[in-house]
Design a protein around this motif. Structure first.
Motif, PDB file in Angstrom:
ATOM      1  N   GLY A  27     -25.467  29.025 -18.244  1.00 15.99           N
ATOM      2  CA  GLY A  27     -24.427  28.694 -17.273  1.00 15.99           C
ATOM      3  C   GLY A  27     -25.031  27.836 -16.173  1.00 15.99           C
ATOM      4  N   GLY A  28     -24.421  27.847 -15.012  1.00 19.25           N
ATOM      5  CA  GLY A  28     -24.899  27.024 -13.916  1.00 19.25           C
ATOM      6  C   GLY A  28     -25.858  27.729 -12.977  1.00 19.25           C
ATOM      7  N   PHE A  29     -26.298  28.938 -13.282  1.00 24.24           N
ATOM      8  CA  PHE A  29     -27.121  29.708 -12.345  1.00 24.24           C
ATOM      9  C   PHE A  29     -28.619  29.599 -12.590  1.00 24.24           C
ATOM     10  CE2 PHE A  29     -23.058  32.037 -12.456  1.00 24.24           C
ATOM     11  CZ  PHE A  29     -22.693  31.828 -11.148  1.00 24.24           C
ATOM     12  N   GLY A  30     -29.041  28.891 -13.578  1.00 23.47           N
ATOM     13  CA  GLY A  30     -30.461  28.794 -13.869  1.00 23.47           C
ATOM     14  C   GLY A  30     -30.882  29.767 -14.947  1.00 23.47           C
ATOM     15  N   CYS A  31     -31.969  29.409 -15.619  1.00 25.03           N
ATOM     16  CA  CYS A  31     -32.512  30.197 -16.727  1.00 25.03           C
ATOM     17  C   CYS A  31     -33.817  30.817 -16.242  1.00 25.03           C
ATOM     18  CB  CYS A  31     -32.740  29.256 -17.908  1.00 25.03           C
ATOM     19  SG  CYS A  31     -33.859  29.849 -19.172  1.00 25.03           S
ATOM     20  N   TYR A  32     -33.910  32.146 -16.251  1.00 25.48           N
ATOM     21  CA  TYR A  32     -35.120  32.833 -15.798  1.00 25.48           C
ATOM     22  C   TYR A  32     -35.890  33.352 -16.998  1.00 25.48           C
ATOM     23  CZ  TYR A  32     -38.224  36.292 -13.730  1.00 25.48           C
ATOM     24  OH  TYR A  32     -39.333  37.007 -13.368  1.00 25.48           O
ATOM     25  N   TRP A  33     -37.211  33.127 -17.021  1.00 28.32           N
ATOM     26  CA  TRP A  33     -38.073  33.743 -18.033  1.00 28.32           C
ATOM     27  C   TRP A  33     -39.284  34.340 -17.339  1.00 28.32           C
ATOM     28  CZ3 TRP A  33     -43.045  32.144 -18.259  1.00 28.32           C
ATOM     29  CH2 TRP A  33     -43.358  30.833 -17.884  1.00 28.32           C
ATOM     30  N   GLU A  34     -39.849  35.350 -18.018  1.00 24.67           N
ATOM     31  CA  GLU A  34     -41.001  36.057 -17.450  1.00 24.67           C
ATOM     32  C   GLU A  34     -41.906  36.534 -18.576  1.00 24.67           C
ATOM     33  OE1 GLU A  34     -41.168  40.542 -15.901  1.00 24.67           O
ATOM     34  OE2 GLU A  34     -40.126  39.211 -14.495  1.00 24.67           O
ATOM     35  N   ARG A  35     -43.218  36.270 -18.445  1.00 22.78           N
ATOM     36  CA  ARG A  35     -44.236  36.842 -19.327  1.00 22.78           C
ATOM     37  C   ARG A  35     -44.875  37.980 -18.551  1.00 22.78           C
ATOM     38  NH1 ARG A  35     -48.356  32.579 -19.826  1.00 22.78           N
ATOM     39  NH2 ARG A  35     -49.525  34.208 -20.880  1.00 22.78           N
ATOM     40  N   ALA A  36     -45.051  39.140 -19.202  1.00 20.43           N
ATOM     41  CA  ALA A  36     -45.629  40.296 -18.514  1.00 20.43           C
ATOM     42  C   ALA A  36     -46.637  40.983 -19.426  1.00 20.43           C
ATOM     43  CB  ALA A  36     -44.526  41.272 -18.110  1.00 20.43           C
ATOM     44  N   LYS A  37     -47.590  41.693 -18.790  1.00 22.84           N
ATOM     45  CA  LYS A  37     -48.610  42.392 -19.580  1.00 22.84           C
ATOM     46  C   LYS A  37     -48.136  43.759 -20.062  1.00 22.84           C
ATOM     47  CE  LYS A  37     -50.954  43.921 -15.374  1.00 22.84           C
ATOM     48  NZ  LYS A  37     -52.171  43.868 -14.611  1.00 22.84           N
ATOM     49  N   ASP A  38     -47.035  44.297 -19.452  1.00 19.01           N
ATOM     50  CA  ASP A  38     -46.446  45.556 -19.911  1.00 19.01           C
ATOM     51  C   ASP A  38     -44.961  45.577 -19.546  1.00 19.01           C
ATOM     52  OD1 ASP A  38     -46.158  46.449 -17.177  1.00 19.01           O
ATOM     53  OD2 ASP A  38     -48.248  47.112 -17.215  1.00 19.01           O
ATOM     54  N   ALA A  39     -44.276  46.648 -19.929  1.00 14.18           N
ATOM     55  CA  ALA A  39     -42.827  46.743 -19.707  1.00 14.18           C
ATOM     56  C   ALA A  39     -42.480  47.533 -18.451  1.00 14.18           C
ATOM     57  CB  ALA A  39     -42.166  47.385 -20.921  1.00 14.18           C
ATOM     58  N   ILE A  64     -40.843  39.163 -31.648  1.00 14.72           N
ATOM     59  CA  ILE A  64     -40.906  37.714 -31.823  1.00 14.72           C
ATOM     60  C   ILE A  64     -42.348  37.307 -32.126  1.00 14.72           C
ATOM     61  CG2 ILE A  64     -38.900  37.179 -30.389  1.00 14.72           C
ATOM     62  CD1 ILE A  64     -40.748  36.681 -28.031  1.00 14.72           C
ATOM     63  N   GLU A  65     -42.496  36.158 -32.781  1.00 17.69           N
ATOM     64  CA  GLU A  65     -43.823  35.656 -33.128  1.00 17.69           C
ATOM     65  C   GLU A  65     -44.512  35.091 -31.894  1.00 17.69           C
ATOM     66  OE1 GLU A  65     -43.308  32.639 -36.093  1.00 17.69           O
ATOM     67  OE2 GLU A  65     -42.668  34.057 -37.632  1.00 17.69           O
ATOM     68  N   ALA A  66     -45.833  35.138 -31.887  1.00 16.16           N
ATOM     69  CA  ALA A  66     -46.600  34.456 -30.843  1.00 16.16           C
ATOM     70  C   ALA A  66     -46.484  32.955 -31.089  1.00 16.16           C
ATOM     71  CB  ALA A  66     -48.060  34.898 -30.898  1.00 16.16           C
ATOM     72  N   GLY A  67     -46.547  32.173 -30.020  1.00 20.81           N
ATOM     73  CA  GLY A  67     -46.467  30.721 -30.158  1.00 20.81           C
ATOM     74  C   GLY A  67     -45.746  30.098 -28.977  1.00 20.81           C
ATOM     75  N   THR A  68     -45.448  28.804 -29.110  1.00 25.21           N
ATOM     76  CA  THR A  68     -44.760  28.060 -28.058  1.00 25.21           C
ATOM     77  C   THR A  68     -43.279  27.955 -28.420  1.00 25.21           C
ATOM     78  OG1 THR A  68     -46.760  26.814 -27.577  1.00 25.21           O
ATOM     79  CG2 THR A  68     -44.697  25.892 -26.782  1.00 25.21           C
ATOM     80  N   TYR A  69     -42.437  28.240 -27.449  1.00 20.78           N
ATOM     81  CA  TYR A  69     -40.983  28.233 -27.643  1.00 20.78           C
ATOM     82  C   TYR A  69     -40.327  27.259 -26.675  1.00 20.78           C
ATOM     83  CZ  TYR A  69     -41.425  32.369 -30.555  1.00 20.78           C
ATOM     84  OH  TYR A  69     -41.748  33.228 -31.568  1.00 20.78           O
ATOM     85  N   ARG A  70     -39.174  26.738 -27.083  1.00 17.77           N
ATOM     86  CA  ARG A  70     -38.418  25.801 -26.267  1.00 17.77           C
ATOM     87  C   ARG A  70     -36.978  26.296 -26.140  1.00 17.77           C
ATOM     88  NH1 ARG A  70     -35.075  21.549 -26.184  1.00 17.77           N
ATOM     89  NH2 ARG A  70     -35.620  19.724 -24.975  1.00 17.77           N
ATOM     90  N   THR A  71     -36.391  26.087 -24.949  1.00 15.19           N
ATOM     91  CA  THR A  71     -34.976  26.361 -24.720  1.00 15.19           C
ATOM     92  C   THR A  71     -34.336  25.110 -24.145  1.00 15.19           C
ATOM     93  OG1 THR A  71     -33.334  27.786 -23.638  1.00 15.19           O
ATOM     94  CG2 THR A  71     -35.328  27.323 -22.390  1.00 15.19           C
ATOM     95  N   THR A  86     -45.467  29.347 -23.682  1.00 18.25           N
ATOM     96  CA  THR A  86     -46.352  29.803 -24.754  1.00 18.25           C
ATOM     97  C   THR A  86     -46.571  31.304 -24.593  1.00 18.25           C
ATOM     98  OG1 THR A  86     -47.431  27.659 -24.888  1.00 18.25           O
ATOM     99  CG2 THR A  86     -48.609  29.531 -25.841  1.00 18.25           C
ATOM    100  N   LEU A  87     -46.276  32.053 -25.663  1.00 17.23           N
ATOM    101  CA  LEU A  87     -46.357  33.505 -25.650  1.00 17.23           C
ATOM    102  C   LEU A  87     -47.522  33.970 -26.523  1.00 17.23           C
ATOM    103  CD1 LEU A  87     -42.533  34.180 -26.141  1.00 17.23           C
ATOM    104  CD2 LEU A  87     -43.808  34.059 -23.998  1.00 17.23           C
ATOM    105  N   HIS A  88     -48.241  34.978 -26.042  1.00 18.30           N
ATOM    106  CA  HIS A  88     -49.419  35.490 -26.743  1.00 18.30           C
ATOM    107  C   HIS A  88     -49.162  36.908 -27.259  1.00 18.30           C
ATOM    108  CE1 HIS A  88     -51.645  32.041 -25.257  1.00 18.30           C
ATOM    109  NE2 HIS A  88     -51.083  32.267 -24.068  1.00 18.30           N
ATOM    110  N   GLN A  89     -49.842  37.251 -28.324  1.00 18.93           N
ATOM    111  CA  GLN A  89     -49.729  38.562 -28.959  1.00 18.93           C
ATOM    112  C   GLN A  89     -49.860  39.689 -27.918  1.00 18.93           C
ATOM    113  OE1 GLN A  89     -49.269  38.731 -32.329  1.00 18.93           O
ATOM    114  NE2 GLN A  89     -49.288  40.944 -32.508  1.00 18.93           N
TER     115      GLN A  89
END
Length: 173
Positions: A122-134, A110-117, A154-157
């Motif tokens: 569903g009804g359980f909440g949306c989880y997101w995580e930025r990490a420095k490695d896998a 995916i491209e670096a930049g700001t994203y919106r959801t 906002t996601l960085h390269q």
């Protein structure tokens, strides 16, 4: 003088009334009936084996010879076109929108930049995580959140982005 046959103890007419046999013997079965049942069983077995082995690879030796003797199969080529109805080709490279379920490498997937959801799928909440490695280790998390409604990130390269139970993410900046 005739010797009387032993009775079953139920009187001269047998246990079920007049005319029923009183002795332990049965009338002999004919050989024709046994031959008929045997023939039907043999034919059924042959049909079952024929149907069961049709198209299966139960015998590897037979399968190998069948493949060697078979005609070559035609090669199918699938051509995909990219672009929209205006005829412009879609640019190659990282995407500017993606599913709300998965792990992505920023700059590759995916491209670096700001994203919106729009928020949770569903009804359980949306989880997101930025990490420095896998690695999945707690120490590799840069930032994370559990959204109950719409959200931005906002996601960085070079970062890793993980998302679960979210609607599609679209680039807005």
């Amino acid at each position: 003088m005739r010797t009387p046959r032993p009775q079953s103890g139920h009187g001269p007419n047998g246990p079920l009334g007049p005319g029923t046999p009183t002795g332990p013997g049965r009338p002999p079965r004919s050989r024709k009936r046994w031959l008929q049942y045997g023939a039907v069983a043999l034919i059924s077995l042959a049909l079952g084996v024929g149907i069961g082995s049709n198209g299966s690879s139960a015998d590897a030796g037979t399968k190998a010879t069948d493949d060697a003797e078979a005609e070559p199969r035609p090669t199918v080529t699938v051509t995909e076109t990219t672009g929209d109805s205006t005829g412009k080709d879609k640019k190659e490279g990282p995407a500017d929108h993606f599913s709300g379920e998965g792990e992505y490498v920023v700059g590759e997937d995916i491209e670096a930049g700001t994203y919106r959801t729009a928020g949770p799928e569903g009804g359980f909440g949306c989880y997101w995580e930025r990490a420095k490695d896998a690695s999945g280790e707690f120490g590799s998390i840069i930032a994370n959140n559990n959204l109950q409604g719409p959200g931005r990130v906002t996601l960085h390269q070079g970062e890793y982005f993980k998302t679960n139970r979210c609607q599609e993410w679209k680039k807005v900046g």
